[in-house]
Design a protein around this motif. Structure first.
Motif, short mmCIF file in Angstrom:
data_model
loop_
_atom_site.label_atom_id
_atom_site.label_comp_id
_atom_site.label_asym_id
_atom_site.label_seq_id
_atom_site.Cartn_x
_atom_site.Cartn_y
_atom_site.Cartn_z
N LEU A 67 59.39 -20.12 -34.32
CA LEU A 67 60.17 -20.27 -35.40
C LEU A 67 59.42 -20.68 -36.77
CD1 LEU A 67 63.73 -20.68 -33.94
CD2 LEU A 67 62.71 -18.51 -34.88
N PRO A 68 58.89 -22.13 -36.50
CA PRO A 68 58.02 -22.41 -37.84
C PRO A 68 57.06 -21.23 -38.45
CG PRO A 68 58.42 -24.18 -36.14
CD PRO A 68 59.05 -23.01 -35.38
N ALA A 69 56.39 -20.68 -37.33
CA ALA A 69 55.25 -19.70 -37.76
C ALA A 69 55.96 -18.47 -38.37
CB ALA A 69 54.64 -19.38 -36.26
N LEU A 70 57.01 -18.27 -37.96
CA LEU A 70 58.07 -16.99 -38.46
C LEU A 70 58.28 -17.52 -39.87
CD1 LEU A 70 59.12 -14.43 -38.32
CD2 LEU A 70 61.35 -15.49 -37.69
N ILE A 71 58.65 -18.44 -40.03
CA ILE A 71 59.03 -18.74 -41.69
C ILE A 71 57.76 -18.80 -42.47
CG2 ILE A 71 59.93 -20.90 -43.13
CD1 ILE A 71 61.45 -21.49 -40.54
N VAL A 72 56.71 -19.43 -42.20
CA VAL A 72 55.50 -19.67 -43.17
C VAL A 72 54.96 -18.31 -43.09
CG1 VAL A 72 55.25 -22.07 -42.95
CG2 VAL A 72 54.10 -20.55 -41.20
N PHE A 73 54.67 -17.47 -42.09
CA PHE A 73 54.07 -16.23 -42.03
C PHE A 73 54.96 -15.29 -42.83
CE2 PHE A 73 51.93 -16.55 -37.37
CZ PHE A 73 51.15 -17.37 -37.94
N TRP A 74 56.34 -15.40 -42.90
CA TRP A 74 57.17 -14.35 -43.71
C TRP A 74 56.82 -14.81 -45.12
CZ3 TRP A 74 60.12 -10.24 -41.66
CH2 TRP A 74 60.59 -9.68 -42.35
N ILE A 75 57.11 -16.00 -45.45
CA ILE A 75 56.81 -16.36 -46.81
C ILE A 75 55.32 -15.69 -47.30
CG2 ILE A 75 56.49 -18.05 -48.54
CD1 ILE A 75 58.61 -19.60 -46.78
N SER A 76 54.20 -16.19 -46.46
CA SER A 76 52.95 -15.46 -46.87
C SER A 76 53.09 -13.97 -47.02
CB SER A 76 52.00 -16.15 -45.66
OG SER A 76 52.12 -17.61 -45.70
N TYR A 77 53.66 -13.25 -46.15
CA TYR A 77 53.74 -11.85 -46.29
C TYR A 77 54.35 -11.35 -47.62
CZ TYR A 77 56.88 -7.89 -46.07
OH TYR A 77 57.73 -6.87 -46.40
N GLU A 78 55.57 -12.12 -47.91
CA GLU A 78 56.21 -11.71 -49.25
C GLU A 78 55.09 -11.92 -50.43
OE1 GLU A 78 60.93 -12.50 -48.18
OE2 GLU A 78 60.00 -13.77 -49.67
N TRP A 79 54.55 -13.17 -50.38
CA TRP A 79 53.54 -13.39 -51.62
C TRP A 79 52.56 -12.39 -51.57
CZ3 TRP A 79 48.32 -14.24 -51.12
CH2 TRP A 79 47.70 -14.76 -52.29
N GLY A 80 52.00 -12.14 -50.44
CA GLY A 80 50.88 -11.03 -50.28
C GLY A 80 51.45 -9.58 -50.63
N HIS A 81 52.84 -9.29 -50.40
CA HIS A 81 53.22 -7.95 -50.95
C HIS A 81 53.50 -8.12 -52.49
CE1 HIS A 81 54.46 -4.06 -49.84
NE2 HIS A 81 55.74 -4.30 -49.28
N HIS A 82 53.66 -9.25 -53.20
CA HIS A 82 53.48 -9.35 -54.57
C HIS A 82 52.24 -8.93 -55.15
CE1 HIS A 82 57.40 -11.43 -53.95
NE2 HIS A 82 57.61 -11.22 -55.36
N GLN A 83 51.20 -9.07 -54.38
CA GLN A 83 49.76 -9.15 -54.95
C GLN A 83 49.05 -7.67 -54.82
OE1 GLN A 83 49.15 -12.11 -56.27
NE2 GLN A 83 51.07 -12.75 -55.40
N TRP A 84 48.95 -7.06 -54.04
CA TRP A 84 48.33 -5.84 -53.90
C TRP A 84 48.94 -4.58 -54.60
CZ3 TRP A 84 48.27 -3.47 -48.42
CH2 TRP A 84 49.48 -3.36 -47.86
N ASP A 85 48.00 -3.46 -54.59
CA ASP A 85 48.12 -2.38 -55.35
C ASP A 85 49.67 -1.51 -54.60
OD1 ASP A 85 46.34 -2.72 -57.08
OD2 ASP A 85 45.10 -1.30 -56.27
N ILE A 86 49.79 -1.91 -53.16
CA ILE A 86 50.92 -1.39 -52.68
C ILE A 86 52.27 -2.13 -52.81
CG2 ILE A 86 51.77 0.18 -50.92
CD1 ILE A 86 48.77 0.30 -49.77
N SER A 87 52.41 -2.96 -54.07
CA SER A 87 53.26 -4.25 -54.15
C SER A 87 54.60 -3.33 -54.01
CB SER A 87 52.86 -4.57 -55.18
OG SER A 87 53.80 -5.77 -55.63
N TRP A 88 55.46 -3.88 -53.22
CA TRP A 88 56.70 -3.69 -53.12
C TRP A 88 57.72 -5.01 -52.82
CZ3 TRP A 88 60.13 -0.78 -55.41
CH2 TRP A 88 61.65 -0.38 -54.70
N PRO A 89 57.99 -6.02 -53.75
CA PRO A 89 58.42 -7.27 -53.27
C PRO A 89 60.01 -7.09 -53.50
CG PRO A 89 57.68 -7.21 -55.57
CD PRO A 89 57.28 -6.10 -55.08
#
Length: 585
Positions: A168-190
């Motif tokens: 569960l700790p991994a899920l929390i930090v992985f998910w937040i990292s995923y959301e941040w990554g989804h803000h950055q790239w060209d296929i961004s959809w946050p």
């Protein structure tokens, strides 16, 4: 124990009828409204239930399918004005995952199927309105976004198999990292970042001025993780329930305290906003621009006063204005005449602009050849904002730089040329639109504003770049009519309002249609207009120089999550190496 598959037949049949009705209506009508939801939801249920029918056969499998379905439905509804559901949305799927891992070791694809099913339902229920702009590309977006969501989910399960207590700790930090990554790239959809989902309850999240929207994501994930522990831990259930109450209540109490003590500081400035209400699919870009200008002028004159400092028109109010030739453009001349009605009023408007590249100048990725004959020249099309005042020949222009994938930019076009038909279907082109590297602010008589165009308003850190350059207020120019009268334009409004809380800046929002309004520094929406109505509004907003904690320190939650994600992954790989080492002994 096996269950009787015949019980699923009525559900499959009803789902098929729902999808058929949606398809029939959409074939016969120009505007679809909520109907894409019937087609997409019905079709997905028929497909997912049919797969389940073929490959699963026990009551246990049925339970897992129902749990994943429940998570998808709850999370989807949370993004349609029901923020509290975010606190429990993941719990059914988390419980299914927990139960699956308690039995004999299963293949990861089983986890993937249940998670993908939940995330598809979430995407369809929350963003079905995208299909009103383009059906097939919208479906592609749902599939891709659901696949991306599966990455942090499966990665956390993989970690949990190596180091059980880290799941569960991994899920929390992985998910937040995923959301941040989804803000950055060209296929961004946050759009479906969890922190956005709390936007419908601004009184709960005044503390976003410290954490930004990612603080909301951390809050939602932590509550869901704690909810799972309550389900599976009988001995500690009372303590965990009390902890959950504190975790839910303390941030709300803090928000209430901030709300009471926050003062709206800054200079009071009168602003007028025009909502012309041109339907974008068939009307906006076909009606004669002179007739449109008459409508803009009429609405503006009826609402501006001698005290009005700024007048705002929406995104792409007029098109194909040549950069560097504004002074002689008849539309700019008419705008300046309007500004000269009362003293020093300035007009901030969205425009479609053209930039021609000089000979020898470095071409941008959006550069396209001219078809006018003679020597080949290159130009780019831009979605811009401009400030036009009554005096002077300075016309500051800001070029939109967070572009909508498919419509305004062709993501990774050199790597993914096969996506060209989808981009064409969306009304885009392989060239996309031009953009600029840095944010810029518009200044007049010591007042500075952030010209934010449409999609850009849902990027917290991005808007912060304007504030760091001195912007004292935020002007949002948008065109929300593409999605018809659905939750899309309301979500866009509320998600953009989060920027007011994060930076304690007032917002003036001009929509072609949708919602034009004023938003104060506490996120309270005022003078909101109706969808489909041609009108204008006027009010005073505060121009502030306040610096919030979030402005100073940015997405520190993301930085911590990224660091912890790296550390957890290293621990996971270390566990693999340890097992292999012991086997070789």
């Amino acid at each position: 124990m096996k269950f009787k598959k015949n019980y699923l037949l009525p559900v499959i049949l009803l789902s098929g009828i729902l999808a058929t009705y949606g398809a029939s209506y959409m074939l016969k009508n120009t505007f679809w409204g909520h109907t894409p939801l019937y087609l997409l939801l019905g079709s997905w249920l028929v497909l997912s239930l049919s797969v389940f029918w073929k490959y699963q056969s026990t009551n246990e499998h049925l339970l897992y399918f129902l749990l994943s379905t429940a998570s998808g439905l709850i999370l989807g509804k949370a993004f349609v004005y029901t923020s509290p559901l975010l606190c429990i949305g993941f719990i059914p799927l988390l419980y299914a995952t927990y139960k699956l891992e308690q039995g004999s070791r299963i293949f990861m694809w089983a986890h993937f199927l249940y998670a993908f099913h939940a995330f598809m339902l979430w995407n369809i229920l929350a963003t079905y309105w995208v299909a009103n702009a383009a059906l097939v590309p919208g479906l592609v977006a749902f599939i891709l976004n659901s696949l991306f969501m599966c990455i942090p989910w499966l990665a956390a399960i993989w970690i949990g198999r190596k180091i059980k207590y880290l799941w569960l700790p991994a899920l929390i930090v992985f998910w937040i990292s995923y959301e941040w990554g989804h803000h950055q790239w060209d296929i961004s959809w946050p759009w479906l970042s969890l922190g956005n989902g709390f936007a419908f309850y601004p009184n709960w999240i005044q503390w976003y001025e410290y954490t930004g929207a990612f603080g909301g994501s951390l809050w939602a994930l932590s509550l869901n993780a704690l909810g799972l522990y309550i389900l599976i831990s009988k001995k500690l259930r009372l303590i965990l329930c009390f902890s959950a109450m504190l975790l839910l209540g303390i941030p709300i109490y803090i928000s209430s305290s901030i709300l009471k003590t926050t003062e709206l500081n800054g200079e009071s400035v009168e602003v007028a906003i025009v909502q012309p209400n041109y339907e974008p699919h068939f009307e906006k870009f076909s009606v004669d621009e002179n007739l449109q200008m008459i409508q803009f002028e009429k609405l503006s004159r009826n609402f501006i006063s001698p005290h009005t400092k700024y007048l705002i028109w929406p995104e792409t109010s007029f098109e194909y204005l040549e950069i560097g030739a504004f002074a002689n453009d008849w539309r700019v001349i008419r705008m300046r005449d309007l500004c000269n009605m009362y003293g020093k009023m300035c007009l901030v408007t969205g425009l479609g602009t053209l930039r021609t590249f000089r000979e020898g100048e470095t071409l941008s990725e959006a550069a396209r050849p001219s078809n006018r004959g003679g020597p080949t020249k290159y130009f780019e099309i831009q979605n811009s904002a401009a400030q036009i005042c009554g005096t002077g020949n300075d016309f500051p222009v800001y070029v939109k730089s967070k572009l909508v994938p498919g419509v305004e930019t062709f993501p990774y076009r050199h790597l993914l040329p096969f996506l060209k038909p989808i981009v064409d279907k969306l009304g885009g082109s392989i060239y996309g639109l031009g953009k600029q590297k840095e944010r810029s602010v518009f200044e007049s008589d010591g007042l500075k504003i952030a010209p934010v165009i449409c999609y850009e308003s849902i990027y917290g850190a991005y808007v912060g770049e304007y504030i760091r350059k001195g912007a004292q207020a935020i002007f949002i120019m948008t065109n929300d009519g593409w999605w018809d009268n659905t939750p899309g334009y309301r979500q866009h409004l509320y998600f953009g309002a989060l920027r007011a809380i994060e930076y304690r800046r007032s917002i003036a929002r001009s929509a072609n249609t949708g919602v034009s309004c004023f938003i104060d520094a506490k996120g309270e929406i005022k003078d909101r207009t109706e969808y489909g109505k041609s009108t204008a509004i006027r009010n005073n907003i505060r121009f502030s120089n306040q610096e919030t904690f979030y402005l100073k320190y940015g997405d520190f939650i993301v930085y911590i999550a990224l660091a912890l994600s790296f550390l957890i992954l290293m621990l996971g790989f270390g566990a693999i190496l340890k097992v292999r080492f012991l086997k070789n002994q």
